[in-house]
Structures are given as structure tokens and as C-alpha cells.
Design a protein around this motif. Structure first.
Motif, PDB file in Angstrom:
ATOM      1  N   UNK B  72     -33.621 -15.030  18.367  1.00 40.56           N
ATOM      2  CA  UNK B  72     -33.231 -16.428  18.116  1.00 40.56           C
ATOM      3  C   UNK B  72     -33.034 -16.670  16.622  1.00 40.56           C
ATOM      4  N   UNK B  73     -31.919 -17.274  16.289  1.00 41.79           N
ATOM      5  CA  UNK B  73     -31.634 -17.485  14.869  1.00 41.79           C
ATOM      6  C   UNK B  73     -32.649 -18.439  14.239  1.00 41.79           C
ATOM      7  N   UNK B  74     -33.224 -19.331  15.043  1.00 41.76           N
ATOM      8  CA  UNK B  74     -34.177 -20.301  14.481  1.00 41.76           C
ATOM      9  C   UNK B  74     -35.523 -19.668  14.149  1.00 41.76           C
ATOM     10  N   UNK B  75     -35.814 -18.552  14.769  1.00 40.50           N
ATOM     11  CA  UNK B  75     -37.138 -17.936  14.616  1.00 40.50           C
ATOM     12  C   UNK B  75     -37.175 -17.042  13.369  1.00 40.50           C
ATOM     13  N   UNK B  76     -38.127 -17.320  12.530  1.00 41.95           N
ATOM     14  CA  UNK B  76     -38.333 -16.472  11.357  1.00 41.95           C
ATOM     15  C   UNK B  76     -39.760 -15.933  11.443  1.00 41.95           C
ATOM     16  N   UNK B  77     -39.892 -14.668  11.781  1.00 41.04           N
ATOM     17  CA  UNK B  77     -41.221 -14.099  12.001  1.00 41.04           C
ATOM     18  C   UNK B  77     -41.819 -13.654  10.662  1.00 41.04           C
ATOM     19  N   UNK B  78     -42.962 -14.225  10.359  1.00 41.59           N
ATOM     20  CA  UNK B  78     -43.578 -13.959   9.056  1.00 41.59           C
ATOM     21  C   UNK B  78     -44.738 -12.981   9.135  1.00 41.59           C
ATOM     22  N   UNK B  79     -45.369 -12.895  10.320  1.00 41.88           N
ATOM     23  CA  UNK B  79     -46.587 -12.078  10.367  1.00 41.88           C
ATOM     24  C   UNK B  79     -46.863 -11.601  11.793  1.00 41.88           C
ATOM     25  N   UNK B  80     -47.587 -10.483  11.861  1.00 52.86           N
ATOM     26  CA  UNK B  80     -48.041  -9.970  13.153  1.00 52.86           C
ATOM     27  C   UNK B  80     -49.499  -9.525  13.005  1.00 52.86           C
ATOM     28  N   UNK B  81     -50.192  -9.462  14.149  1.00 52.05           N
ATOM     29  CA  UNK B  81     -51.628  -9.173  14.083  1.00 52.05           C
ATOM     30  C   UNK B  81     -52.055  -8.372  15.303  1.00 52.05           C
ATOM     31  N   UNK B  82     -52.902  -7.394  15.088  1.00 48.57           N
ATOM     32  CA  UNK B  82     -53.514  -6.673  16.212  1.00 48.57           C
ATOM     33  C   UNK B  82     -54.774  -5.974  15.712  1.00 48.57           C
ATOM     34  N   UNK B  83     -55.766  -5.905  16.567  1.00 48.51           N
ATOM     35  CA  UNK B  83     -56.994  -5.195  16.173  1.00 48.51           C
ATOM     36  C   UNK B  83     -56.764  -3.696  16.182  1.00 48.51           C
ATOM     37  N   UNK B  84     -55.689  -3.255  16.824  1.00 46.95           N
ATOM     38  CA  UNK B  84     -55.309  -1.842  16.755  1.00 46.95           C
ATOM     39  C   UNK B  84     -54.185  -1.755  15.717  1.00 46.95           C
ATOM     40  N   UNK B  95     -39.898  -6.323  13.139  1.00 48.36           N
ATOM     41  CA  UNK B  95     -39.574  -7.575  12.431  1.00 48.36           C
ATOM     42  C   UNK B  95     -38.812  -7.263  11.147  1.00 48.36           C
ATOM     43  N   UNK B  96     -39.301  -6.288  10.412  1.00 48.04           N
ATOM     44  CA  UNK B  96     -38.651  -5.959   9.142  1.00 48.04           C
ATOM     45  C   UNK B  96     -37.220  -5.466   9.362  1.00 48.04           C
ATOM     46  N   UNK B  97     -37.037  -4.693  10.432  1.00 45.04           N
ATOM     47  CA  UNK B  97     -35.669  -4.232  10.745  1.00 45.04           C
ATOM     48  C   UNK B  97     -34.765  -5.433  10.976  1.00 45.04           C
ATOM     49  N   UNK B  98     -35.285  -6.387  11.723  1.00 43.39           N
ATOM     50  CA  UNK B  98     -34.485  -7.582  12.035  1.00 43.39           C
ATOM     51  C   UNK B  98     -34.190  -8.395  10.774  1.00 43.39           C
ATOM     52  N   UNK B  99     -35.203  -8.532   9.933  1.00 40.87           N
ATOM     53  CA  UNK B  99     -35.039  -9.373   8.748  1.00 40.87           C
ATOM     54  C   UNK B  99     -34.377  -8.645   7.578  1.00 40.87           C
ATOM     55  N   UNK B 100     -34.294  -7.327   7.692  1.00 43.15           N
ATOM     56  CA  UNK B 100     -33.695  -6.563   6.593  1.00 43.15           C
ATOM     57  C   UNK B 100     -34.549  -6.562   5.331  1.00 43.15           C
ATOM     58  N   UNK B 101     -35.855  -6.668   5.494  1.00 40.41           N
ATOM     59  CA  UNK B 101     -36.745  -6.601   4.327  1.00 40.41           C
ATOM     60  C   UNK B 101     -38.084  -5.994   4.761  1.00 40.41           C
ATOM     61  N   UNK B 102     -39.061  -6.073   3.917  1.00 39.70           N
ATOM     62  CA  UNK B 102     -40.387  -5.507   4.246  1.00 39.70           C
ATOM     63  C   UNK B 102     -41.448  -6.599   4.166  1.00 39.70           C
TER      64      UNK B 102
END
Lengths: 636, 419
Positions: B72-84, B95-102
Motif C-alpha cells: 500500500x502506498x500509504x503505508x510507511x513501515x518504520x520498524x519491526x520487532x521479534x524476540x527471535x 521492508x528495506x527492499x521495498x523502501x530502497x534504504x536501510x
């Protein structure tokens, strides 16, 4: 008596053997660690579950568990016995579980059982240990006291608000318990806290407010909600305040919601609109009329949606006006809203929209008229229809059909004779949609005596759809047969067309009988027979095609060629056609037909073919070259 | 109300799969049931507004969900979380692939995400026992929530999640994409009256969960076991649990009853318009007369766990059954009836994105998600206790059975307070 004693003895033996099995399972469970066989544990759980309704068995297993618990050799064994007590534990278990509350490893599972029990003594046990346990465990006990809403603990909980490590737990618990006076303790804390602590305090206060409302103490709740209606707070807290206030005092909430809706904060504005949909009061639309008229389009859309969702008719006049907005989305939302809250007075404005617009706006207006839920809609239409333009009349007649009120058909038949063609068209279409066998006779009369001959195509369509809902073919046939008696050629032509749409053995003689009628009727009959599903009419068509004086002879020949492929011997049929086709006008079709069948029967020798047919012949010859026998035969 | 003519199917051929009488009823009902679609145009909420987004619980399912939001163009994912850690790293890569950054941040502790003021909405795809805690804290901090199903581990958790969402005006969408996406043919057939009045339904999903006795194994690096357990009772580590194998175990899940149950029962409840209420009686099988766990509703409808004839869902109406037993693969076109479903574009995820902006209730609003999960939990309780449960769907309480009431919630392990 003897039998009775035997039964009792067997039951006793059975009971004892079961008790032995329980003992054995418990002794295994005492030493349980993960990875060891779990069957004894599963057996004990099943036994506990089945004991719930059997006081003796329940008592037995509970005593055995309480005896085993101190002997447990592992944390997991201890946990397991607590799980069993959660299932069957009674007040007897409380003291044992209470004794585990200060044990770092066992405390949670002791609470797991204790806080699940609906005994005040269980709450008391938790309360007793509140200040006896270390802080990590204290948090759990505080949580459980809150979960079971143990009011007596409040005096001991309040001082713990000053202890940072458990302040959030205490705040939460006070909110859950929700006693009067909690607000006075927690509201001042709002200004002293930030982040998570602020959120927990807000949640606790809001919970407490809900409890106060449940207890009829709206004043206390109102005090809490107003605390959050403060522009300096985050949006979701303001919304929480507005939402709460709206539940208990809408007259105070509406001006605030109105202001919120005007906010640049879209989330606040949209959230406020959502709250309006849930207000527990009437005539909101009237109360926010000014806002509705003057708000920017995006807010108008939200408000219209909100008001119509709650079925508030008081805004209807304003919403009808908004169907004239310059903003297309406002117009569409307003039209849609009328479908939900409109009444018979909304009909004309919406019909006017349907008559004057196109595309989605027209479709929406039409479905809105069809959906207006109100009494007397049809009567209103009928009373007002004469005063309107033909275009609006058409929409209103369409509405009569789509609304399908019980007397709709009666009126549709009247409008089927309207002076305006577009009105008649809608009426006839409606009759087609709604009519059943009961309307067939009137529909046939309409066919015989339409307002204008140009209506016949529509009437024929209506009859076709009407026929689909009449399963008895005899009824349909008799109606057409009767209509065919009309002296009017145009009626006969329509009837012949209808007969052709449902070909059967009964109708064929009727159609054939009209071949002797005047030329226009004969032509209609020929055209009908051209689509006949078998070769039955072939001889009659050949007869006309052979009559050199008949003006319809070429049409008859064409009709004959059309059904030639259905003959038992198509080649022979095409051959006959070939002989009759003196003008060669149909030669192309004949040759094409022949190609579909055995081309060895093509007889072209001795015929004088026109140059314009060369292409078709070349094609046919090409086919014949692929079949030498055919070619030789045709050359011979 | 004015009496209506039964309206024949609009100028179309009759549906051959239906009996004559059912067709008649179906025609009548479909015409009457048709209503205006509800919509909020995008101009109502600023179509270009970005939604700052984060994902919590980035195992296989979580990454799948995250991918659907990344579209979705409106969604800008800033962070992800997992205990693993490896799960979080894989999600960050996507996410980085989608956003073209790190720039996508990774966290082990979800609280790092909850406390970020710049995040508007979160995806929760952790094991079930974490859903309520994270969802409630996120909503308390002003975030909207898309939560995988089963949305709750206990009935009380669902009540708390719903109350928090309502209190703070938060958008909460449950995660069953199948309730509408896969089963809408059933809904159209039933709402359209194609099989008459439905009094019985069968839902074929797995059974209840039970206790976990998996052997202890050494804890590998990169797994925060205490945080994985969270509010659940302590037990030693076993790798199956962190690799999606937690579903059979009661401390973390309701088993098949809640896993596929939230799809299947969710579908049946929606089809029967029972999705915002609950049963009044739940009877487990007794091995004799009662073959299937049976839910009874106040309107006389019965929903059975298991049985039926058509895969996951079967419905029996007064005039017909679906799926059709003789030709279940050849489904007729359902009646033309409008049933409010997803708003916006892009299925269940698009529905959530739309509602975050419009502040409307999403299709799997918390009330529906919670009621469906409650339905599944009540079935589990009846199975676990092997006894009939009476339920008050208005007060949401077990009636007259204090032992069964013990299962409405479970005290949480300190310090993992919920709500």
C-alpha cells in the motif's frame, strides 16, 4: 438385598481401584519434569474434570493434590498441581495456595489458581500477602486484586502508588475496582505522569468512569471525562473524553464534538464524527444543522454518513439540500443518506436527480428511490406525478416498479398508456419485471391496443419476461392463439414473433396458418419459421418460394435455406434450394451450407453460374479437391 | 410496512441450481435485502496521508501480513520487532527492499515500538498469548491495531481489548481474511435467501488445545525465552514453540478451535448474522446421542463443530443446503444482494488502511473478532470441562457455573500485566 450388596461392593471396589490409580498418578506427577511420560498427568486432569460434579470424588482429589503439592520435586510438578486446583480447588485449597504466594517460582501459579476462584477468601488471601512479598511478586498480586475487583484492598493499594516499581499496577487495579473516590486520587496523578504511566492512569480513570456510570454516579464520571477534553492532550485522550461525555450528557457534548469536527486534526475530526453516530439522543441532525451546512466538504461527508447511519431524520431537509452541492462526493453521500433516512417527501428531489444526471449519480439516485423505507411512498408518487416533467415521471414510474408495492402493477398498466413514450417504456418494463400469470391477459390486451405501435417492441419484451415465470406452456400458447385472432396485422406480427421465441409442435400449425395472410403477416410468419428448430415447416416454405408471383418468395427461400441444415437429408434440401434460386442471390448461402455436409452431392454441372460467385465456387472446389471422389462426381 | 410484491429475478434466467420454491423465496429475499452500499469517499480523509507502520511478531505469518501491507502506498513501515532476532532481520530486509534504504529499525522488545510517537498503526502477529497485551498497550498509546487471529487467548482479554478500542476511539481489525474473502459465496447465498431460513451450520476445524509437556532443550542464542513466554506460565524452552508449533498448547493458543475456528466459525457466524452476539448454550459431545459439540443460539440456530458435508462450512436451510451435496464444485451464482464488507481497496489489509484514515469500523472490527474468538473459547471450555456451558451473550458471562467461569481468563505471569 443380596443383589444390592453385590452392586455396592462392586462400586466400592471400582472406587478403590480408581483411587489407587489416582495415587499412582499423583506419585508420578510429584516427580514430573518436561519430557517424561505425561499420561499420568493427563489422567489426573481428566479425573479432576470429571470430579467437578461429584462432591466425594472432588473432595478426594483435592485432598490428594493438597497433600502432594508440598512434596513436588520440580517447579513444573508444582505448577501442574496448581493447574489441577484451578479446576477443582475449593476453599480448602486457599491456605495452601496462599502459602506459595511469596515463592518466586510458585507465586504465579498459586495466583493462577487463587485468582480464578470466585471466593472472597481467595481475595483475602491475596490481600493478606500484598505487603509480605517481594516487589516483582507484589505486582502480580496487585494485578490479581484488580482483576477480581477486590474493594477491601483499596486502602492498602493507595500508599503503593508512591512506589515506582508497582505504581502502574496499583493504578490499573484502582481503575478496575473503580470505587467512588478513585478519581480524586488518580486525576491529580495525570499532571505528574508522562508516557506509559500517563496512559495507565488514563485507562484506569476511564475504566473507573464506566464503573461509576454503571452505578448511576454520572457526576463522578463526568468529572473524569472532562479532564481529558483538553487541546493539549493527545488525540486519543481527547476522543476518550468526548466519547465518555457524549454517553452521559449529549447536550454538553454536541458543541464540543462540533468544534472537534472542525479541527485540522483529521483523526480528531473523524473520530468526533464517529462519536456522533453513537450519541444516545434524538434529532442530532437538527442540533448540528449549521455545522452540516457550513462545514468543509470532507466534514460534510462524514457528518452526513454519521447522521444517516443513526437513522436521524431531523437532518433530512439539510441533506436534501446538500444533493445540490458543488462537490460530487458530498452529493453522492447525501443521495446515499436519503436512501437510509428519506421519506416520501424525499422522492421528488431524488427523482429529479435521477432524471437530470448520468452514470453513478443517476444509478445511486435510482437505487435510493427504490430503497426509501417509508409508508405511502407509492401513493405520494402517484399524487405528485402529473405535476412533473416527462423525464421525472419516467423516474417515478421506474420507482413504482422497483419498489414493487402490492398495487404497483395496477398503476403501471395505467402509465403504460401515458402520453409520454419514455413513461410508457418504464411502465411496460416494470410490468415485465413484476408481472405474473395474473397479468398476462392485460399484457396481451396492451399488445393488441398499445398507446402507440412503437411500444410493441417493449411490450413483446415484457411478455417474454412474463412467460419465463409461467411454467404452464398451455397458458402461454392460448394467450398467443387468442391474440392472433386480432384483425390487426401488427398484432399478428408481434404474436408470430413471440410464437417463434418458444417453438413447439402446438404453435407450428398456428404459424403456418398465417402464411396465407396478407404479405406483411406472411413475411413475419416466414421470419419466425426461419428460426424453427427442425425441418417441419420446410414444405410450406418451399411452396411460397416456388410461387413466382409471391413477393415473399425470396424470403421464403432464405428461410428454407436456414432450416435446410436441420433436414434429414440436408444435401437434398440444399439441392432443392439450388434449383429454386433462379436469381442466384442465395447461392452463397446454399454452397456454404453444402460444404458443411457431404460435398459429393454438389451438383453444379449444367448450371450457369454468375461470375460474382467465382470466389465461393473456388472455395467449394478447393474443398472438393481435398475429396477427389466428390470432385469427380461433381465434374461428372 | 407496505406489503410488497415478490420481485422476480431481474430480467434474468432463473438459477437452475435452486428449487422452484427456494427460488421464489430467494428472489423475494434478495430484492428486499438489497440496500445501498456504504462508502466514504477518499476526499473525506486526505487520500495522501501516510500511515507510519510497524510489525510486531515477524515469524512466517507476520512477514506474510507485513508483505501485504507493504503493497500500500500509504503505508510507511518504520520498524519491526521479534524476540527471535532472525525473524526481525528477515522482516527488516523485506521492508528495506521495498523502501530502497536501510532505515527500518529492528527491536526485540515491542515496547520500543509502542513508545515511538511517530508510529500510527501496528501489525501484531505474535503467538496468541501476546496479542491482548500488545494490542491494549498500543491502543492506550494512540495506535491503531491490525491483529492476527485468533485475536485473544481468553474471553476476558477480548472484552478488555474491545473496551480499550472503544474508549480511545482506536481502529482495530482482526486478522481473518477468510471470513469474507473465502466465504462470501455462503454469505451471499444465505443473505440472499437462496436456501431459505438457516437453522443449522457445521464448521469443520481442528479441536481444542491441551497442556504442553514438551521436553526441555538448550536455549539457543538470539531467543529471549522469557519475553516469548510473556504473560503465560513459565515452562522450559522447546524450539517447536518459537517456530510456530505453539498452537496445540493451551497456555499459548486455543488449538484448532481458535486457529482455523476464527476463520470457520467467523464465517458461519457472519453468514447467520450472529457475529456480534454469542451462543446461549454449548454442549460437548457425549459419545452417545450428541456427536458434535453444539452451540445453540437464542433464535434457535445451532452450529456444530465438525460434521457437515462440504469441507469447512455446511449450512442447512429450510429450502436447501449449501454446498450442494451432489455438485459441490459447481457453485451457482449467488443472489445479487449487497452485504457490507471491506471498505477501500485491497482486501482485509486495504480495509484496515482505509479505516485508519476514515476512522470507520473495519470489517473485522474488535467486536466481531472478539465475539468470534469467544465463540471458539466457549467451545474449548466445554470440551475441557466436558460439560454443558450456559452463556449470557449480553453480559458475556457464564451462567450458574463458577467452575466454568474460572476459564474466562487466566491470571498473567508477573510482570506481564495486561491492560
Amino acid at each position: 438385598m443380596k443383589n444390592f450388596l453385590i452392586i455396592i461392593s462392586l462400586l466400592f471396589i471400582g472406587f478403590n481401584s480408581f483411587a489407587d490409580e489416582v495415587d499412582e498418578a499423583i506419585s508420578t506427577a510429584i516427580n514430573f519434569t518436561d519430557g517424561k511420560p505425561s499420561e499420568p498427568l493427563k489422567f489426573l486432569e481428566a479425573y479432576a474434570v470429571e470430579s467437578i460434579n461429584n462432591p466425594d470424588r472432588r473432595n478426594l482429589i483435592e485432598i490428594k493434590i493438597l497433600d502432594a503439592l508440598p512434596k513436588a520435586n520440580s517447579r513444573r510438578a508444582e505448577d501442574f498441581f496448581c493447574r489441577l486446583l484451578r479446576i477443582v480447588g475449593t476453599k480448602k485449597s486457599i491456605s495452601v495456595l496462599e502459602g506459595m504466594l511469596d515463592d518466586k517460582e510458585a507465586s504465579h501459579m498459586a495466583r493462577y489458581a487463587l485468582a480464578s476462584m470466585n471466593y472472597k477468601e481467595a481475595g483475602q488471601a491475596l490481600h493478606n500477602n500484598l505487603n509480605k512479598v517481594s516487589e516483582p511478586l507484589m505486582a502480580g498480586i496487585i494485578d490479581s486484586l484488580g482483576d477480581i475487583r477486590y474493594q477491601k484492598a483499596i486502602p492498602d493499594l493507595i500508599p503503593l502508588l508512591d512506589r515506582a516499581s508497582v505504581a502502574n499496577n496499583v493504578t490499573r487495579a484502582l481503575g478496575l475496582i473503580g470505587a467512588t473516590g478513585v478519581a480524586d486520587i488518580l486525576i491529580p496523578r495525570l499532571s505528574k505522569t508522562t508516557g506509559k504511566a500517563y496512559q495507565v492512569t488514563a485507562q484506569a480513570l476511564l475504566r473507573s468512569a464506566e464503573n461509576q456510570i454503571e452505578n448511576g454516579n454520572n457526576k463522578e464520571a463526568q468529572k473524569i471525562y472532562k479532564t481529558f477534553i483538553d487541546p493539549s492532550k493527545d488525540t486519543h485522550f481527547i476522543l476518550a473524553g468526548l466519547n465518555g461525555l457524549a454517553k452521559i450528557n449529549d447536550s454538553e457534548a454536541i458543541p464540543l464534538l462540533t468544534e472537534a469536527i472542525k479541527s485540522d486534526d483529521i483523526q480528531l475530526a473523524n473520530g468526533a464524527a464517529a462519536i456522533i453516530t453513537q450519541l444516545n439522543t434524538d434529532n442530532i441532525g437538527e442540533k448540528i444543522k449549521d455545522l452540516l451546512e457550513k462545514a468543509p466538504p470532507n466534514m460534510q461527508i462524514l457528518l452526513i454518513g454519521a447522521i444517516s447511519d443513526r437513522g436521524d431524520k431531523s437532518a433530512l431537509p439539510t441533506i436534501i439540500n446538500l444533493t445540490k452541492s458543488d462537490n460530487i462526493d458530498v452529493r453522492l453521500t447525501a443521495i446515499q443518506a436519503i436512501g437510509k433516512i428519506g421519506d416520501s417527501n424525499s422522492l421528488l428531489p431524488v427523482a429529479t436527480i435521477a432524471a437530470s444526471t448520468t452514470g453513478h449519480e443517476r444509478n445511486l439516485a435510482r437505487s435510493t428511490i427504490a430503497n426509501i423505507k417509508s409508508e405511502n411512498v407509492q401513493n405520494t408518487i402517484i399524487a405528485s406525478i402529473k405535476e412533473t416533467s416527462p423525464e421525472i415521471q419516467s423516474e417515478l414510474v421506474r420507482a413504482i416498479a422497483s419498489r414493487a408495492e402490492e398495487s404497483a402493477l395496477k398503476h403501471l398498466f395505467i402509465y403504460a398508456k401515458s402520453e409520454f413514450p419514455s413513461v410508457r417504456k418504464e411502465a411496460i418494463r416494470g410490468i415485465g419485471i413484476l408481472g405474473t400469470a395474473n397479468e398476462l391477459s392485460n399484457l396481451m390486451n396492451l399488445l393488441i391496443n398499445p398507446a402507440e405501435d412503437s411500444d410493441r417492441a417493449d411490450i413483446e419484451s415484457a411478455i417474454v419476461y412474463n412467460f419465463r415465470r409461467i411454467e404452464n406452456n398451455k397458458i402461454k400458447f392460448n394467450a398467443l392463439k387468442e391474440a392472433l385472432k386480432s384483425p390487426k396485422p401488427k398484432v399478428k406480427i408481434s404474436v408470430l414473433s413471440l410464437l417463434g421465441k418458444n417453438p413447439n409442435n402446438e404453435s407450428l400449425p398456428l404459424i403456418i396458418s398465417t402464411l396465407k395472410s396478407e404479405q406483411s403477416v406472411q413475411l413475419a410468419a416466414i421470419n419466425t419459421l426461419a428460426k424453427w428448430p427442425n425441418e417441419e415447416p420446410a414444405s410450406d416454405l418451399i411452396q411460397i418460394a416456388s410461387d413466382k408471383k409471391n413477393q415473399n418468395k425470396n424470403s421464403a427461400l432464405d428461410a428454407y435455406i436456414s432450416i435446410a441444415s436441420k433436414a434429414k437429408n440436408p444435401t437434398e434440401a440444399y439441392q432443392k434450394a439450388l434449383l429454386l434460386d433462379e436469381s442466384k442471390n442465395s447461392l452463397k448461402r446454399i454452397l456454404s451450407g453444402l460444404n458443411q455436409f457431404n460435398c459429393s452431392s454438389i451438383i453444379i454441372s449444367g448450371m450457369d453460374l454468375g461470375a460474382h460467385l467465382s470466389c465461393d465456387l473456388i472455395f467449394s472446389f478447393n474443398v472438393c479437391f481435398l475429396h477427389p471422389s466428390c470432385f469427380l462426381h461433381s465434374m461428372g | 410496512m407496505t406489503k410488497k410484491i415478490p420481485i422476480p429475478q431481474h430480467l434474468g434466467m432463473p438459477n437452475k441450481a435452486l428449487t422452484k420454491s427456494s427460488r421464489r423465496k430467494f428472489i423475494k429475499t434478495s430484492a428486499l435485502a438489497a440496500s445501498l452500499p456504504s462508502f466514504v469517499p477518499s476526499s473525506a480523509f486526505g487520500a495522501n496521508d501516510r500511515i507510519n507502520f510497524a510489525g510486531i511478531g515477524m515469524g512466517g505469518r507476520g512477514r506474510g501480513d507485513l508483505n501485504s501491507f507493504l503493497g500500500f502506498s500509504e503505508i510507511q513501515t518504520l520498524a519491526v520487532c521479534d524476540v527471535v532476532k532472525s525473524h526481525a532481520d528477515q522482516a527488516k530486509d523485506a521492508v528495506d527492499r521495498k523502501n530502497g534504504n536501510k532505515d527500518c529499525k529492528t527491536y526485540v522488545d515491542y515496547r520500543e515500538i509502542i513508545t515511538r510517537d511517530d508510529i500510527d498503526a501496528i501489525l501484531i502477529a505474535t503467538p496468541d498469548h501476546w496479542h491482548a497485551k500488545i494490542a491494549i498497550e498500543a491502543m492506550m498509546s494512540g495506535k491503531d491495531v491490525f491483529c492476527e487471529k485468533p485475536e485473544t487467548l481468553t474471553i476476558k482479554e477480548g472484552q478488555m481489548m474491545r473496551d480499550t478500542a472503544r474508549r480511545f476511539g482506536r481502529v482495530f481489525s482482526g486478522g481473518s481474511q477468510r471470513v469474507w474473502g473465502d466465504y462470501n459465496w455462503f454469505h451471499r447465498m444465505i443473505y440472499g435467501g437462496a436456501i431459505g431460513e438457516v437453522k443449522e451450520a457445521w464448521v469443520n476445524v481442528g479441536g481444542p488445545s491441551g497442556e504442553c509437556y514438551l521436553p526441555e532443550e538448550p536455549l539457543p542464542n538470539g531467543v529471549d525465552w522469557n519475553r516469548w513466554l510473556g504473560p503465560a506460565p513459565w515452562r522450559p524452552y522447546h524450539p517447536a514453540l518459537t517456530r510456530g508449533g505453539f498452537r496445540p498448547f493451551r497456555d499459548y493458543s486455543g488449538g484448532g478451535m481458535t486457529d482455523w475456528g476464527c476463520h470457520g466459525f467467523g464465517g458461519a457466524l457472519f453468514a447467520l448474522n450472529l457475529h456480534e452476539t454469542g451462543p446461549v448454550k454449548i454442549t460437548p459431545p457425549d459419545g452417545k446421542d450428541i456427536k458434535n459439540l453444539t452451540y445453540e443460539f437464542s433464535n434457535g440456530v445451532k452450529i456444530y463443530h465438525g460434521g457437515g458435508w462440504g469441507g469447512l462450512l455446511s449450512f442447512k436451510g429450510t429450502e436447501n443446503e449449501i454446498p450442494f451435496r451432489n455438485n459441490s464444485k459447481n457453485r451457482p451464482n449467488p443472489p445479487s444482494v449487497y452485504i457490507p464488507n471491506y471498505k477501500g481497496q485491497g482486501g482485509l489489509s486495504g480495509d484496515f488502511v482505509h479505516c485508519v484514515k476514515s476512522r470507520e469500523k473495519p470489517f473485522r472490527d474488535i467486536e466481531r473478532a472478539h465475539r468470534t474468538a469467544t465463540h471458539c473459547h466457549l467451545g474449548n471450555i466445554a470440551y475441557w470441562l466436558k460439560r454443558e456451558i450456559k452463556w449470557d451473550p449480553v453480559k458475556e458471562e457464564v451462567i450458574g457455573d463458577s467452575e466454568a467461569s474460572r476459564w474466562i481468563d487466566r491470571p498473567k505471569r508477573e510482570p506481564f500485566t495486561i491492560g
